[in-house]
Scaffold this motif. Structure first.
Motif, short mmCIF file in Angstrom:
data_model
loop_
_atom_site.label_atom_id
_atom_site.label_comp_id
_atom_site.label_asym_id
_atom_site.label_seq_id
_atom_site.Cartn_x
_atom_site.Cartn_y
_atom_site.Cartn_z
N LEU A 134 0.86 -1.18 0.00
CA LEU A 134 0.00 0.00 0.00
C LEU A 134 0.90 1.23 0.00
O LEU A 134 1.56 1.52 0.99
CB LEU A 134 -0.90 0.01 1.23
CG LEU A 134 -1.75 -1.24 1.47
CD1 LEU A 134 -2.49 -1.13 2.81
CD2 LEU A 134 -2.74 -1.43 0.33
N SER A 180 -0.14 6.86 -1.25
CA SER A 180 -1.31 7.43 -1.94
C SER A 180 -2.49 6.45 -2.01
O SER A 180 -3.56 6.81 -2.48
CB SER A 180 -0.93 7.86 -3.36
OG SER A 180 -0.51 6.74 -4.13
N ASP A 181 -2.28 5.21 -1.53
CA ASP A 181 -3.32 4.20 -1.63
C ASP A 181 -4.30 4.26 -0.45
O ASP A 181 -4.08 4.95 0.54
CB ASP A 181 -2.70 2.79 -1.67
CG ASP A 181 -2.04 2.48 -3.00
OD1 ASP A 181 -2.49 3.05 -4.01
OD2 ASP A 181 -1.09 1.69 -3.01
N TYR A 182 -5.34 3.48 -0.56
CA TYR A 182 -6.31 3.23 0.50
C TYR A 182 -5.59 2.54 1.65
O TYR A 182 -4.90 1.55 1.44
CB TYR A 182 -7.40 2.34 -0.09
CG TYR A 182 -8.53 1.90 0.80
CD1 TYR A 182 -9.49 2.81 1.24
CD2 TYR A 182 -8.66 0.56 1.16
CE1 TYR A 182 -10.57 2.38 2.00
CE2 TYR A 182 -9.73 0.12 1.93
CZ TYR A 182 -10.68 1.04 2.36
OH TYR A 182 -11.75 0.62 3.12
N HIS A 183 -5.74 3.04 2.87
CA HIS A 183 -4.93 2.55 3.98
C HIS A 183 -5.65 1.59 4.92
O HIS A 183 -5.07 1.13 5.90
CB HIS A 183 -4.37 3.73 4.79
CG HIS A 183 -3.50 4.61 3.98
ND1 HIS A 183 -3.31 5.94 4.25
CD2 HIS A 183 -2.77 4.35 2.85
CE1 HIS A 183 -2.50 6.47 3.35
NE2 HIS A 183 -2.16 5.52 2.50
N ARG A 184 -6.90 1.29 4.64
CA ARG A 184 -7.59 0.28 5.42
C ARG A 184 -7.34 -1.09 4.78
O ARG A 184 -7.09 -1.18 3.59
CB ARG A 184 -9.09 0.58 5.49
CG ARG A 184 -9.38 1.86 6.24
CD ARG A 184 -10.87 2.17 6.34
NE ARG A 184 -11.07 3.41 7.06
CZ ARG A 184 -11.20 3.50 8.37
NH1 ARG A 184 -11.19 2.40 9.10
NH2 ARG A 184 -11.35 4.67 8.96
N HIS A 242 -8.77 -5.22 4.53
CA HIS A 242 -9.96 -6.05 4.68
C HIS A 242 -9.58 -7.52 4.65
O HIS A 242 -8.53 -7.90 4.13
CB HIS A 242 -10.95 -5.76 3.55
CG HIS A 242 -11.50 -4.37 3.57
ND1 HIS A 242 -12.81 -4.09 3.89
CD2 HIS A 242 -10.91 -3.17 3.32
CE1 HIS A 242 -13.01 -2.78 3.83
NE2 HIS A 242 -11.87 -2.21 3.48
N GLU A 268 -14.06 -5.43 6.92
CA GLU A 268 -12.97 -4.53 7.29
C GLU A 268 -12.26 -5.09 8.51
O GLU A 268 -12.86 -5.51 9.49
CB GLU A 268 -13.49 -3.13 7.58
CG GLU A 268 -12.36 -2.13 7.80
CD GLU A 268 -12.82 -0.68 7.88
OE1 GLU A 268 -12.24 0.07 8.66
OE2 GLU A 268 -13.77 -0.33 7.14
N TYR A 318 -6.57 -0.80 9.93
CA TYR A 318 -6.02 0.24 9.07
C TYR A 318 -4.63 0.66 9.55
O TYR A 318 -4.26 0.49 10.70
CB TYR A 318 -6.95 1.46 9.03
CG TYR A 318 -7.18 2.14 10.36
CD1 TYR A 318 -6.39 3.21 10.78
CD2 TYR A 318 -8.20 1.72 11.21
CE1 TYR A 318 -6.60 3.83 11.99
CE2 TYR A 318 -8.42 2.34 12.43
CZ TYR A 318 -7.61 3.40 12.81
OH TYR A 318 -7.83 4.00 14.03
N LYS A 355 -8.00 -3.71 -6.36
CA LYS A 355 -9.01 -2.76 -5.94
C LYS A 355 -10.04 -3.44 -5.05
O LYS A 355 -10.44 -4.58 -5.29
CB LYS A 355 -9.69 -2.13 -7.17
CG LYS A 355 -8.75 -1.28 -8.01
CD LYS A 355 -9.49 -0.61 -9.16
CE LYS A 355 -8.53 0.28 -9.98
NZ LYS A 355 -9.26 0.95 -11.08
#
Length: 203
Positions: free
Chosen positions: A65, A68-72, A74, A171, A174, A202
């Motif tokens: 990650l 700049s990516d999504y930090h959560r 799942h 989820e 994070y 994604k």
């Protein structure tokens, strides 16, 4: 992430509750499968992580990650978390270019390993800290405190009184910035995985 190298024992700690097979995972998940297929010798005291060694293999998937990516993160599958281990450590960058240059970087950095089972056997999901990412949070464990090397200098473990069930897509937790998730899992030997490195994922 191609060329990832680390000691499995150093990365996850002792696995007394499981059968340990490999002391090291070298290269990508495909190189690991090739290692097994070639019949390489296995340390006699490791006795396999695999619950069904005649029909399963051990695989890894590394998910990077970037800042700049999504930090959560799942749950990638339906599985059960039995325990977690917190390993204090350094907070070096986990950028792919640096990971390739420093063997063992993943077991040098601070990390939290969540260890359990899924339909095919062993499953571990490891959140690895990085530069500016000492804080790793999960929603189901308020006792977990990371990025606190002043008071936490040794490995700690918590076995959950009630194993925690996750469904695919739930989820999990994070990072406060980008970092890396490493999945180590048992799956059928004939599993055909997409071998494209640095592929975008994604949610």
């Amino acid at each position: 992430v191609k060329g990832v190298q680390y000691s499995l024992r150093e990365f996850l700690g002792t696995l007394d509750n499981y059968k340990e097979k490999l002391q090291s995972v070298s290269g990508s998940k495909y190189e690991l499968l090739e290692y097994l297929d070639k019949g390489n010798s296995i340390s006699p005291h490791s006795n396999l992580l695999l619950s069904r060694p005649s029909s399963t293999h051990l695989y890894q998937t590394v998910i990077y990650l970037s800042p700049s990516d999504y930090h959560r993160f799942h749950s990638p599958a339906s599985w059960t978390v039995i325990k977690r281990r917190h390993f204090p450590g350094k907070l070096y960058s986990v950028a792919p270019s640096l990971v390739r240059k420093i063997p063992g970087l993943f077991h040098i950095n601070e990390r939290v390993a969540f260890i359990g089972r899924w339909d095919y056997g062993f499953f571990a999901m490891v959140a690895v800290g990085a530069t500016n990412v000492g804080s790793i949070k999960v929603h189901f464990d308020e006792e977990l405190k990371t990025n606190n090397n002043a008071s936490c200098k040794s490995v700690s473990e918590k076995v959950y009184d009630t194993p925690i069930e996750f469904e695919k897509g739930d989820e999990f937790g994070y990072f406060n910035f980008g970092s890396t998730i490493v999945l180590i899992y048992e799956a059928p030997a004939q599993t055909n995985l997409d071998n494209e490195h640095m592929k975008k994922v994604k949610m």
